[in-house]
Design a protein around this motif. Structure first.
Motif, PDB file in Angstrom:
ATOM      1  N   THR A 224       0.844  -1.113  -0.069  1.00  0.00           N
ATOM      2  CA  THR A 224      -0.016   0.044  -0.231  1.00  0.00           C
ATOM      3  C   THR A 224       0.768   1.112   0.118  1.00  0.00           C
ATOM      4  O   THR A 224       1.778   1.578   0.656  1.00  0.00           O
ATOM      5  N   GLY A 225       0.805   2.075  -0.803  1.00  0.00           N
ATOM      6  CA  GLY A 225       1.412   3.421  -1.154  1.00  0.00           C
ATOM      7  C   GLY A 225       2.966   3.189  -0.852  1.00  0.00           C
ATOM      8  O   GLY A 225       3.675   3.952  -0.129  1.00  0.00           O
ATOM      9  N   GLY A 226       3.637   2.162  -1.620  1.00  0.00           N
ATOM     10  CA  GLY A 226       5.085   1.953  -1.417  1.00  0.00           C
ATOM     11  C   GLY A 226       5.426   1.060  -0.094  1.00  0.00           C
ATOM     12  O   GLY A 226       6.578   0.815  -0.045  1.00  0.00           O
ATOM     13  N   THR A 227       4.545   0.792   0.762  1.00  0.00           N
ATOM     14  CA  THR A 227       4.836   0.061   2.068  1.00  0.00           C
ATOM     15  C   THR A 227       4.440  -1.233   1.862  1.00  0.00           C
ATOM     16  O   THR A 227       3.360  -1.435   1.441  1.00  0.00           O
ATOM     17  N   SER A 228       5.498  -2.179   1.887  1.00  0.00           N
ATOM     18  CA  SER A 228       5.101  -3.712   1.680  1.00  0.00           C
ATOM     19  C   SER A 228       5.109  -4.438   2.914  1.00  0.00           C
ATOM     20  O   SER A 228       6.036  -4.139   4.046  1.00  0.00           O
ATOM     21  N   ASN A 229       4.264  -5.290   3.146  1.00  0.00           N
ATOM     22  CA  ASN A 229       4.187  -6.170   4.168  1.00  0.00           C
ATOM     23  C   ASN A 229       4.186  -7.524   3.878  1.00  0.00           C
ATOM     24  O   ASN A 229       3.155  -7.922   2.869  1.00  0.00           O
ATOM     25  N   THR A 230       4.843  -8.541   4.635  1.00  0.00           N
ATOM     26  CA  THR A 230       4.808  -9.992   4.126  1.00  0.00           C
ATOM     27  C   THR A 230       4.288 -10.856   5.269  1.00  0.00           C
ATOM     28  O   THR A 230       5.019 -10.567   6.385  1.00  0.00           O
ATOM     29  N   GLU A 231       3.377 -11.675   5.280  1.00  0.00           N
ATOM     30  CA  GLU A 231       2.909 -12.561   6.604  1.00  0.00           C
ATOM     31  C   GLU A 231       2.954 -13.939   5.811  1.00  0.00           C
ATOM     32  O   GLU A 231       3.025 -14.102   4.615  1.00  0.00           O
ATOM     33  N   SER A 232       2.981 -14.775   6.850  1.00  0.00           N
ATOM     34  CA  SER A 232       2.942 -16.269   6.311  1.00  0.00           C
ATOM     35  C   SER A 232       1.818 -16.945   7.137  1.00  0.00           C
ATOM     36  O   SER A 232       1.379 -16.644   8.359  1.00  0.00           O
ATOM     37  N   GLY A 233       1.602 -17.952   6.851  1.00  0.00           N
ATOM     38  CA  GLY A 233       0.568 -19.060   7.685  1.00  0.00           C
ATOM     39  C   GLY A 233       0.358 -20.589   7.046  1.00  0.00           C
ATOM     40  O   GLY A 233       0.753 -20.370   5.750  1.00  0.00           O
ATOM     41  N   ALA A 234      -0.371 -21.259   7.405  1.00  0.00           N
ATOM     42  CA  ALA A 234      -0.457 -22.507   7.235  1.00  0.00           C
ATOM     43  C   ALA A 234      -1.919 -22.538   6.102  1.00  0.00           C
ATOM     44  O   ALA A 234      -2.488 -21.623   6.326  1.00  0.00           O
TER      45      ALA A 234
END
Length: 175
Positions: free
Chosen positions: A118-128
């Motif tokens: 969003t707006g140049g800000t990246s976020n990575t999450e993970s899960g099963a």
């Protein structure tokens, strides 16, 4: 005598329908739609409107013929309605299948990574993830599956369901 005839008939059918014994890599394309997620847009932002979002992606499968297990690697880019919001998932999963010549039901379980931007800000999450599906083999393979993804809960919003059920379908090419 009847049992012996029935046994020979069953053995003949299995031998006639047997697949070649070599490792199989399949490559293909898939479409996906996210369902079963509560609408958090009133509380969080427009970016949280993921229910009903459609995506396209690629998939590769390694299926050794002697074992009922395979490995799936896939990625999907979702086309969200939000402005300046990107949502991408990619996963690696084990596939446990019942191999039959035409229709192969399967279950899968693995790990998924979700990347939002969003707006140049990246976020990575993970899960099963876990799921079930069916594959139709007609020279090319068609598949349809449902996958339940386990996402982190929002600590401030414990009553909202943010674990999506994703319906995927597509086509696979390969031996």
């Amino acid at each position: 005598m009847r049992r012996m005839l029935l046994t020979f008939s069953a053995v003949f059918a299995f031998v006639a329908l047997a697949a070649p014994a070599h490792a199989q890599f399949k490559f293909g394309a898939q479409g996906a739609i996210i369902t079963g997620v509560d609408d958090l847009s009133a509380v969080v932002s427009d970016a949280a409107k993921l229910s009903g979002t459609f995506g396209l992606g690629a998939r590769t499968v390694f299926q050794p013929p002697a074992l009922p297990i395979g490995v799936i690697g896939q990625g999907v880019y979702y086309f969200t309605d939000a402005v300046d919001y990107d949502y991408l998932t990619y996963s690696l999963a084990a596939q446990f299948r019942i191999s039959t010549p035409m229709v192969s039901p399967y279950a899968l379980g693995g790990w998924q990574w979700r990347r939002t931007s969003t707006g140049g800000t990246s976020n990575t999450e993970s899960g099963a993830l876990i799921g079930v599906g069916v594959q139709l083999n007609l020279g090319v393979s068609l598949f349809l599956e449902g996958v339940y993804e386990f996402n982190d809960e929002f600590p401030t919003l414990p009553d909202f369901d943010n674990n999506p059920i994703v319906i995927k379908g597509g086509i696979m090419f390969g031996p």
